[in-house]
Design an enzyme around this catalytic site. Structure first.
Site, short mmCIF file in Angstrom:
data_model
loop_
_atom_site.label_atom_id
_atom_site.label_comp_id
_atom_site.label_asym_id
_atom_site.label_seq_id
_atom_site.Cartn_x
_atom_site.Cartn_y
_atom_site.Cartn_z
N ASP A 85 0.83 -1.21 0.00
CA ASP A 85 0.00 0.00 0.00
C ASP A 85 0.86 1.25 0.00
O ASP A 85 1.58 1.52 0.95
CB ASP A 85 -0.92 0.00 1.22
CG ASP A 85 -1.90 1.17 1.22
OD1 ASP A 85 -2.13 1.75 0.14
OD2 ASP A 85 -2.43 1.50 2.29
N ASP A 138 -2.60 6.27 -5.99
CA ASP A 138 -2.83 5.38 -4.86
C ASP A 138 -3.01 3.93 -5.30
O ASP A 138 -3.98 3.60 -5.99
CB ASP A 138 -4.08 5.86 -4.11
CG ASP A 138 -4.39 5.02 -2.88
OD1 ASP A 138 -3.45 4.49 -2.27
OD2 ASP A 138 -5.57 4.91 -2.52
#
Length: 406
Positions: free
Chosen positions: A98, A278
């Site tokens: 992430d 992202d």
């Protein structure tokens, strides 16, 4: 810190149906001096949430409100993982990758095994997730092995408490690759916690604090990924890396945030504004006013089952490219790049022959300070570089930029 709350719903991730796997966390030829690469595995969360638009929107709305950016794995269709060693000798843990969070933590499935390199700092950590979920536990420092070229000593890691991490199947925690500022307030008695990338650079394992990220489309024959620490992998790109500085606009500037405009064909749908890049978001999210323009221009209708825009075959034939302009360079997302892989329609609760668009509504009008999110569906078409040293993000075309596999 906020008091700990139940993490059980976050951890109730069912077994994963793997589409394909690349070997994770094994030695990989160096792309250049001072760099090293880590292969990723990709899987489909076949039994998790089907409504990815709602899940992505909840994540971004939490970011807009200044909440946690961490991925809720139960709400993620595409899951990229790396097998990371902790301790000496190493115990390997499968961690979700992430770029929108920065603390690395383990213990959600496999218990932490202490060795003579383990040190309990006695500090506590707590991370809140969108949807009211959280994880908490104790901070340790330990040797972390990403692969034989990437070994970090005295790396801070969170070890989740048994009560908070007992039900997650297949995943053991998170590998946080976001900016270090996202660790503020996460660990008690600590201002910020050095990330794995920070420590690789500080310990001179890599020559620059740069991370290159490569994803192949899930519908391609090579549906894996790769992280390159210390630079980028030139073999994965087909043009130059072009950079844009991190935006000054809040809250996007706390993440890998940039300024960008978007056009559909020759029609502007979003003037230059701030948003983020992202890996923890599946779709491309744009502000509501921009989304309405896109919906009108494509002639799409909102599908009630998936909450994605849906078009006919004739409308697909007429679809124009989307153009993302940032840092003086424009990146073309082709019509095929704008549709969900039809072979994976069942994973999102769709029908087999339908055509769904991967551009979704962020849930708020432009001007929020986070008006777009270039998620996985953008990043599978463009190589991305996250440069902490120079506070910038870079993009380049790849062999998949103009692919027609969807």
């Amino acid at each position: 810190m906020i008091p700990s709350t139940s993490f059980s719903s976050f951890l109730a991730l069912p077994a994963l149906a793997f589409l394909s796997l690349s070997v994770s966390a094994l030695s990989h030829p160096r792309a250049a001096s001072g760099t090293a690469a880590l292969k990723l595995a990709v899987s489909i969360n076949s039994y998790g949430i089907k409504n990815i638009a709602a899940a992505d929107r909840a994540r971004i709305q939490a970011l807009q409100a200044g909440g946690s950016s961490s991925v809720n794995a139960n709400n993620t269709i595409m899951i990229y993982t790396a097998d990371i060693g902790v301790g000496s000798p190493e115990t390997y843990y499968t961690l979700l990758v992430d770029t929108g969070s920065s603390l690395t933590w383990i213990g959600a499935n496999k218990a932490y095994r202490q060795t003579n390199t383990s040190h309990d700092t006695r500090n506590q950590f707590y991370i809140a997730y969108s949807g009211g979920n959280s994880v908490d536990g104790e901070e340790y420092t330990d040797t972390v092995t990403l692969n034989s070229d990437l070994v970090i000593v005295n790396q801070s890691i969170g070890v989740a408490s048994a009560s908070a991490a007992s039900n997650l199947r297949g995943l053991d925690g998170m590998l946080g690759l976001g900016p270090v500022g996202l660790t503020q307030g996460i660990v008690s008695n600590t201002d910020e916690v050095a990330t794995v990338t920070d420590n690789l650079y500080a310990q001179k394992t890599i020559s620059s604090e740069v991370l290159g990220v490569f994803f192949a489309p899930a519908s391609s024959d090579d549906s894996g990924g790769e992280l390159t620490f210390g630079g980028y992998d030139a073999s994965k790109i087909t043009g130059d890396i072009n950079y844009v500085s991190i935006t000054s606009t809040s809250p996007a500037n706390a993440y890998w945030g940039i300024d960008q405009s978007i056009s559909y064909g020759s029609t502007s749908i979003l003037d230059e504004t701030a948003g983020i890049v992202d890996t923890g978001t599946t779709l491309i999210l744009i502000a509501t006013d921009a989304f309405d323009k896109y919906k009108s221009a494509t002639g799409a209708t909102l599908d009630n089952s998936t909450e994605l825009l849906k078009i006919s075959s004739d409308q697909y034939d007429q679809l124009s490219s989307l153009y993302f302009t940032t840092g003086g360079f424009t990146y073309e997302l082709t019509p095929n790049g704008q549709i969900w892989p039809r072979s994976l329609n069942s994973a999102i609760g769709g029908t087999a022959k339908s055509i769904y668009l991967i551009v979704a509504d962020s849930g708020s009008n432009s001007g929020s300070g986070l008006d777009f999110t270039n998620g996985y569906c953008f990043l599978e078409r463009f190589y991305s570089v996250y440069d902490t040293t120079n506070s910038r993000v870079g993009f380049a075309t790849t062999e998949y930029t103009y692919a027609t596999t969807n």
